[in-house]
Enzyme design. Sequence first.
Site, mmCIF file in Angstrom:
data_model
loop_
_atom_site.group_PDB
_atom_site.id
_atom_site.type_symbol
_atom_site.label_atom_id
_atom_site.label_comp_id
_atom_site.label_asym_id
_atom_site.label_seq_id
_atom_site.Cartn_x
_atom_site.Cartn_y
_atom_site.Cartn_z
ATOM 1 N N ASP A 1 0.951 -32.881 20.715
ATOM 2 C CA ASP A 1 1.921 -32.889 21.810
ATOM 3 C C ASP A 1 1.450 -33.936 22.810
ATOM 4 O OD1 ASP A 1 3.424 -32.458 24.116
ATOM 5 O OD2 ASP A 1 3.448 -30.275 23.901
ATOM 6 N N VAL A 2 2.203 -35.033 22.961
ATOM 7 C CA VAL A 2 1.737 -36.142 23.793
ATOM 8 C C VAL A 2 1.709 -35.801 25.277
ATOM 9 C CG1 VAL A 2 2.483 -37.897 22.142
ATOM 10 C CG2 VAL A 2 4.054 -37.183 23.971
ATOM 11 N N TYR B 1 16.520 -41.479 31.847
ATOM 12 C CA TYR B 1 15.916 -42.198 30.726
ATOM 13 C C TYR B 1 15.538 -43.620 31.139
ATOM 14 C CZ TYR B 1 15.390 -44.037 25.963
ATOM 15 O OH TYR B 1 14.909 -44.619 24.806
ATOM 16 N N THR C 1 18.410 -44.179 14.744
ATOM 17 C CA THR C 1 17.314 -43.210 14.776
ATOM 18 C C THR C 1 17.830 -41.871 15.294
ATOM 19 O OG1 THR C 1 16.650 -43.692 17.058
ATOM 20 C CG2 THR C 1 15.663 -45.051 15.323
ATOM 21 N N LYS D 1 11.766 -45.312 31.041
ATOM 22 C CA LYS D 1 11.471 -46.500 30.236
ATOM 23 C C LYS D 1 11.163 -47.712 31.106
ATOM 24 C CE LYS D 1 11.675 -44.767 26.134
ATOM 25 N NZ LYS D 1 10.463 -44.703 25.285
#
Length: 266
Positions: free
Chosen positions: A64-65, A157, A194, A161
Amino acid sequence: MGGRVAGKVALITGGASGIGRSSAERLAEEGAIVVLTDLQDAKGAEAVAAIQAQGGQAEYHHHDVTVEADWIAVAQAIKARHGRLDILVNNAGVAFSGSVVDMPLAQFQLQNAINIDGVFLGVKHSLPVMRLSGDGGSIINMSSVAGLKGSAILAGYCASKGAVRLFTKSVALECASVKDGVRVNSVHPGIIETPIWDTIVGTGEPGDNARPSRPATLDAMTADAVPLGKKGWPEDIANGVLWLASEESRYVTGAELVIDGGFSIR
């Protein structure tokens, strides 16, 4: 089996599917020992089996990052087994869409925890292992075209990013200042086929960094919004990752590799 990254050890987060898996496969094809991490254990095992079936070297760790203890454990495992780390691909990510006034704070925070905290923790705990060999290395942080331009329905988001983009540049300068030979770059995919698109279906308008309600398919959207008129594949991003991981990009650090069919310049 090629040799562009032969003998190098590469850690790829979110490696069980999508861009992460494709990057792992591409690096393994060129001779790297790849360490895949993810929460999707069954898919992670499948990815490792597929790489090994092609003659590559791969292993998988549940990870789990967002949990620092997990990062410590993965870094220690790599150090104990391989004695080095040459390539880090901070790929794990998630996207949530919708109006900023409707997004729950918990969802905003979760997106940041995965998309930026995970990248921070990856660099923090991987860089010391990378420096052990004295041979330098390559850190590749997965941002997005959403880290370069805004979107009306992806404010959270885009924020996460965009943070990855400038974090990357700052770490690149830090590594350069101590002359450790570690290069740090960000990759900015456009509309790539993806699973992440499954979380942002049916929102936005043509030209947004998300799949719009009309047209209703990814193919139709890209025909509408992408200058090259087609969507990208995970392999397109994996080829960029390979280049940044190899010595072919030895003079590249703090850069933004945009792979988007021209989407971000329209």
